[in-house]
Design a protein around this motif. Structure first.
Motif, PDB file in Angstrom:
ATOM      1  N   ARG A   1      14.279  87.251  65.012  1.00 21.26           N
ATOM      2  CA  ARG A   1      14.572  85.820  64.938  1.00 21.26           C
ATOM      3  C   ARG A   1      16.072  85.600  64.797  1.00 21.26           C
ATOM      4  NH1 ARG A   1      10.583  82.968  60.488  1.00 21.26           N
ATOM      5  NH2 ARG A   1       8.557  83.549  61.383  1.00 21.26           N
ATOM      6  N   LYS A   2      16.513  84.370  65.122  1.00 19.34           N
ATOM      7  CA  LYS A   2      17.906  84.023  64.864  1.00 19.34           C
ATOM      8  C   LYS A   2      18.153  84.061  63.358  1.00 19.34           C
ATOM      9  CE  LYS A   2      19.256  81.341  68.904  1.00 19.34           C
ATOM     10  NZ  LYS A   2      19.834  80.068  69.382  1.00 19.34           N
ATOM     11  N   THR A   3      19.334  84.536  62.981  1.00 20.25           N
ATOM     12  CA  THR A   3      19.665  84.648  61.565  1.00 20.25           C
ATOM     13  C   THR A   3      19.842  83.263  60.938  1.00 20.25           C
ATOM     14  OG1 THR A   3      21.959  85.010  62.268  1.00 20.25           O
ATOM     15  CG2 THR A   3      20.671  86.945  61.660  1.00 20.25           C
ATOM     16  N   THR A   4      19.796  83.236  59.611  1.00 20.66           N
ATOM     17  CA  THR A   4      19.785  81.963  58.881  1.00 20.66           C
ATOM     18  C   THR A   4      20.994  81.096  59.199  1.00 20.66           C
ATOM     19  OG1 THR A   4      18.736  83.215  57.101  1.00 20.66           O
ATOM     20  CG2 THR A   4      19.387  80.962  56.613  1.00 20.66           C
ATOM     21  N   HIS A   5      22.174  81.694  59.256  1.00 19.63           N
ATOM     22  CA  HIS A   5      23.368  80.872  59.503  1.00 19.63           C
ATOM     23  C   HIS A   5      23.394  80.314  60.925  1.00 19.63           C
ATOM     24  CE1 HIS A   5      24.860  84.836  60.915  1.00 19.63           C
ATOM     25  NE2 HIS A   5      25.646  84.147  61.712  1.00 19.63           N
ATOM     26  N   LYS A   6      22.658  80.950  61.861  1.00 18.58           N
ATOM     27  CA  LYS A   6      22.569  80.434  63.227  1.00 18.58           C
ATOM     28  C   LYS A   6      21.597  79.255  63.320  1.00 18.58           C
ATOM     29  CE  LYS A   6      25.475  82.849  65.578  1.00 18.58           C
ATOM     30  NZ  LYS A   6      26.584  82.184  66.293  1.00 18.58           N
ATOM     31  N   VAL A   7      20.639  79.217  62.420  1.00 18.95           N
ATOM     32  CA  VAL A   7      19.628  78.147  62.446  1.00 18.95           C
ATOM     33  C   VAL A   7      20.024  76.986  61.531  1.00 18.95           C
ATOM     34  CG1 VAL A   7      17.207  77.566  61.976  1.00 18.95           C
ATOM     35  CG2 VAL A   7      17.789  79.790  62.977  1.00 18.95           C
TER      36      VAL A   7
ATOM     37  N   HIS B   1      22.581  87.396  53.476  1.00 15.84           N
ATOM     38  CA  HIS B   1      24.020  87.496  53.239  1.00 15.84           C
ATOM     39  C   HIS B   1      24.664  88.565  54.115  1.00 15.84           C
ATOM     40  CE1 HIS B   1      24.230  85.314  49.069  1.00 15.84           C
ATOM     41  NE2 HIS B   1      23.928  84.515  50.073  1.00 15.84           N
ATOM     42  N   ASP B   2      23.964  89.659  54.369  1.00 15.40           N
ATOM     43  CA  ASP B   2      24.490  90.704  55.262  1.00 15.40           C
ATOM     44  C   ASP B   2      24.831  90.147  56.642  1.00 15.40           C
ATOM     45  OD1 ASP B   2      24.654  92.951  53.733  1.00 15.40           O
ATOM     46  OD2 ASP B   2      22.790  93.849  54.413  1.00 15.40           O
ATOM     47  N   ASP B   3      24.027  89.210  57.109  1.00 17.69           N
ATOM     48  CA  ASP B   3      24.171  88.695  58.472  1.00 17.69           C
ATOM     49  C   ASP B   3      25.282  87.651  58.614  1.00 17.69           C
ATOM     50  OD1 ASP B   3      22.076  90.274  59.395  1.00 17.69           O
ATOM     51  OD2 ASP B   3      20.566  88.750  58.965  1.00 17.69           O
ATOM     52  N   LEU B   4      25.830  87.186  57.508  1.00 18.82           N
ATOM     53  CA  LEU B   4      26.838  86.117  57.545  1.00 18.82           C
ATOM     54  C   LEU B   4      28.105  86.545  58.302  1.00 18.82           C
ATOM     55  CD1 LEU B   4      26.557  84.827  53.883  1.00 18.82           C
ATOM     56  CD2 LEU B   4      26.066  83.483  55.936  1.00 18.82           C
TER      57      LEU B   4
ATOM     58  N   ALA C   1      14.370  76.830  54.628  1.00 20.84           N
ATOM     59  CA  ALA C   1      15.229  77.941  55.021  1.00 20.84           C
ATOM     60  C   ALA C   1      14.800  79.231  54.317  1.00 20.84           C
ATOM     61  CB  ALA C   1      16.686  77.634  54.688  1.00 20.84           C
ATOM     62  N   LEU C   2      14.447  79.110  53.046  1.00 22.45           N
ATOM     63  CA  LEU C   2      13.975  80.261  52.284  1.00 22.45           C
ATOM     64  C   LEU C   2      12.701  80.818  52.922  1.00 22.45           C
ATOM     65  CD1 LEU C   2      13.818  80.333  48.400  1.00 22.45           C
ATOM     66  CD2 LEU C   2      11.931  81.224  49.767  1.00 22.45           C
ATOM     67  N   ASN C   3      11.759  79.935  53.218  1.00 19.23           N
ATOM     68  CA  ASN C   3      10.485  80.371  53.792  1.00 19.23           C
ATOM     69  C   ASN C   3      10.642  80.892  55.218  1.00 19.23           C
ATOM     70  OD1 ASN C   3       9.163  79.689  51.448  1.00 19.23           O
ATOM     71  ND2 ASN C   3       8.552  77.657  52.157  1.00 19.23           N
ATOM     72  N   TYR C   4      11.630  80.366  55.938  1.00 22.61           N
ATOM     73  CA  TYR C   4      11.927  80.865  57.287  1.00 22.61           C
ATOM     74  C   TYR C   4      12.207  82.360  57.244  1.00 22.61           C
ATOM     75  CZ  TYR C   4      14.699  81.605  61.583  1.00 22.61           C
ATOM     76  OH  TYR C   4      15.198  82.088  62.782  1.00 22.61           O
TER      77      TYR C   4
END
Length: 291
Positions: free
Chosen positions: A98-104, A83-86, A35-38
């Motif tokens: 790309r899709k944001t982290t919480h979406k993936v 965190h901004d995208d949460l 997830a970090l590397n994504y």
């Protein structure tokens, strides 16, 4: 070589340096590393590591001492985007195309990913001690990194921004938010590059002031692009400020006055960076960017 070719070359160089410091995706925590590397491998301007490297070279810095700090600064910046995208903050579905982290990976993993990346940034910066025998430059650079990322820098600015969502803001408070939320890491990037190159205190102060002007201009241009850009150009949703009822330079002053202010601030930063033609051109390029 024209400016755009030079910029592409320097951006690629900075990206290659940053990627060298990413964690391996192995063991029980492999998904966290993934997830970090994504996020760290997503397309981006790499503006902060480029600025840091340029300041380092501007003051005749040599060797790789700046490299761990370039990676650390990009990690801190990327953590803030996660965190901004949460949902609890801007609730955005796309970032950098790309899709944001919480979406993936889900909301819980996104929170932990941002936390992990912030901590990993400092782990990475500490590696500079292995290249700095006396350790004085590295210690001073770490002080700057911590302050510009923390309560009296980026995170402090973000907290005031979040606490005032949907509320009318004065120009003074908006400047405070922008100077900390956006300018702080840009200031820190230029300052750390100078410190690691043994620049004088006066020269480091000059880098801080240039970073403040540049950060304000950069954020104002972001405000303008949120209204005038497209999702395809920006790689993220447009009009998110309006959706989140945020006061911006555009909502406060209008697009034309916002543009004038960004141009004035860019000019001030350019004057402070006399002697580095690339940085002066970079500032003009950022003023006219479309993403």
């Amino acid at each position: 070589m024209n400016f755009k070719e030079t910029l592409q070359k320097k951006t690629k160089e900075a990206e290659e340096i940053v990627l060298q410091y990413l964690p391996k995706e192995e063991g029980f925590a492999a998904q966290m590393a993934q997830a970090l590397n994504y996020n760290m491998t997503a397309p981006g301007k790499r503006l902060r590591p480029v600025l840091m490297m340029e300041a380092y070279r501007m003051y005749q810095g040599e060797g790789m001492l700046v490299h761990p700090f370039m990676a650390a600064m990009e990690m801190i910046h990327t953590h803030s985007l996660i965190h901004d995208d949460l949902p609890a903050l801007d609730n955005d579905d796309y970032r950098r195309g790309r899709k944001t982290t919480h979406k993936v990976y889900g909301e819980a993993m996104a929170v932990l990913c941002g936390d992990t990346l912030l901590n990993y940034a400092y782990e990475t910066a500490f590696l500079a001690f292995d290249m700095d025998r006396e350790g004085k430059r590295t210690a001073r650079a770490l002080q700057i990194l911590g302050k510009k990322a923390g309560l009296y820098g980026m995170l402090g600015g973000q907290s005031v921004d979040v606490m005032n969502d949907g509320k009318p803001l004065s120009r003074q408070m908006l400047d405070y938010i922008y100077e900390n939320k956006t300018s702080a890491l840009i200031e820190g990037s230029l300052m750390i590059g100078a410190v690691l190159a043994n620049a004088s205190a006066e020269e480091v102060d000059r880098m801080e002031q240039a970073g403040r002007y540049l950060g304000l201009a950069f954020q104002i241009q972001d405000d303008i692009l949120d209204v005038t850009g497209t999702k395809e150009e920006l790689g993220k949703p447009i009009r998110s400020d309006e959706k989140n009822e945020k006061t911006t330079y555009v909502s406060l002053e209008g697009i034309e006055k916002a543009r004038e202010e960004a141009e004035k601030l860019t000019g001030k930063a350019q004057k402070l960076l006399t002697g580095n033609h690339f940085l002066q051109e970079l500032l003009a390029y950022l003023m006219n960017r479309k993403k």
